[in-house]
Motif scaffolding. Sequence first.
Motif, PDB file in Angstrom:
ATOM      1  N   CYS A  14       2.565  -1.720 -18.752  1.00 34.25           N
ATOM      2  CA  CYS A  14       1.852  -1.672 -17.903  1.00 34.25           C
ATOM      3  C   CYS A  14       3.334  -1.557 -16.825  1.00 34.25           C
ATOM      4  CB  CYS A  14       2.439  -3.794 -18.099  1.00 34.25           C
ATOM      5  SG  CYS A  14       0.928  -4.319 -18.708  1.00 34.25           S
ATOM      6  N   HIS A  17       2.775   1.763 -15.765  1.00 34.93           N
ATOM      7  CA  HIS A  17       1.320   2.600 -15.228  1.00 34.93           C
ATOM      8  C   HIS A  17       1.157   0.999 -14.071  1.00 34.93           C
ATOM      9  CE1 HIS A  17       0.399   4.630 -19.552  1.00 34.93           C
ATOM     10  NE2 HIS A  17      -0.266   5.386 -18.192  1.00 34.93           N
ATOM     11  N   ASP A  18       1.726   0.221 -13.734  1.00 33.76           N
ATOM     12  CA  ASP A  18       2.018  -0.669 -12.674  1.00 33.76           C
ATOM     13  C   ASP A  18       0.677  -1.334 -12.526  1.00 33.76           C
ATOM     14  OD1 ASP A  18       4.661  -0.136 -11.113  1.00 33.76           O
ATOM     15  OD2 ASP A  18       3.541   1.923 -10.152  1.00 33.76           O
ATOM     16  N   THR A  19       0.227  -1.608 -13.789  1.00 31.73           N
ATOM     17  CA  THR A  19      -0.920  -2.564 -13.905  1.00 31.73           C
ATOM     18  C   THR A  19      -0.830  -3.471 -15.219  1.00 31.73           C
ATOM     19  OG1 THR A  19      -2.371  -0.405 -13.951  1.00 31.73           O
ATOM     20  CG2 THR A  19      -3.749  -1.859 -14.811  1.00 31.73           C
ATOM     21  N   TYR A  38      -2.516  -4.522 -10.024  1.00 33.15           N
ATOM     22  CA  TYR A  38      -1.982  -3.358  -9.957  1.00 33.15           C
ATOM     23  C   TYR A  38      -1.362  -3.263  -8.355  1.00 33.15           C
ATOM     24  CZ  TYR A  38      -6.320  -1.217  -7.462  1.00 33.15           C
ATOM     25  OH  TYR A  38      -7.445  -1.458  -6.599  1.00 33.15           O
ATOM     26  N   LEU A  81      -5.544   3.712 -13.956  1.00 30.50           N
ATOM     27  CA  LEU A  81      -6.830   1.621 -14.655  1.00 30.50           C
ATOM     28  C   LEU A  81      -7.134   2.218 -16.312  1.00 30.50           C
ATOM     29  CD1 LEU A  81      -7.703  -1.006 -15.364  1.00 30.50           C
ATOM     30  CD2 LEU A  81      -9.594  -0.857 -13.800  1.00 30.50           C
ATOM     31  N   TRP A  84      -5.185   3.476 -17.978  1.00 29.44           N
ATOM     32  CA  TRP A  84      -3.477   1.800 -18.368  1.00 29.44           C
ATOM     33  C   TRP A  84      -4.526   1.263 -19.817  1.00 29.44           C
ATOM     34  CZ3 TRP A  84      -5.733  -2.962 -18.162  1.00 29.44           C
ATOM     35  CH2 TRP A  84      -4.904  -4.190 -18.246  1.00 29.44           C
TER      36      TRP A  84
END
Length: 205
Positions: A14, A17-19, A38, A81, A84
């Motif tokens: 996470c 991927h900044d998600t 995100y 996305l 991710w």
Amino acid sequence: MPEQYIQTRFESICGEHDTWIVAYDSAAFGVPLYFVWYTDNKGGDKLLTFNNHEIFAVTALEELAGRVREHLPELQAPPKLQRWLDAVGDLQPETCNTYSVDRIARQIRSKKLSLDALDGLSNFIDLFGDYANSLHDTAHLAAFRENRIIESLIGYYYQHIFWPRLNDQEQFPRYKRPPLEIDHSELLRVFTGMKEKMEAVIRIL
């Protein structure tokens, strides 16, 4: 030696991927909901939404990734996305934050906003802003985003909580912040309005 925090593989992905997955707990739905949050390098922090701007939500955490894959063509999904989704695979999903909105409302009504309550309220205001960042037209949200009581609360929070805690975590528990001078009835009214605006556009799968 203090025990070190060990980041799980899911959390690590996470972060890469900044998600992330966040939980939203409101009596309006009966069960906690799970959103995808995100960071968009061009548009800031956002919530995953459908093409019609409804907020993507599921009630079963373990089904979230599969539901995203299933509805991908209907979503305003950033390119990362899919990366991710590929990276998390079948890993056990985890949430990074929980927004307990009914608890926040009760604390506002009590007129005794503890540190924990102010943290929760500030986090919710940030979440509302992230929802707004997910939209092309935010005119219908301007009354909340530019509300003087929200600006006053956030100003107090950053001056007396956020920055003092960030600058000196060791001394922060002994920091004597001044009382929050605010109209709690008006704060509750605005908070409830923000909550209702968001909840009206949540699509649960």
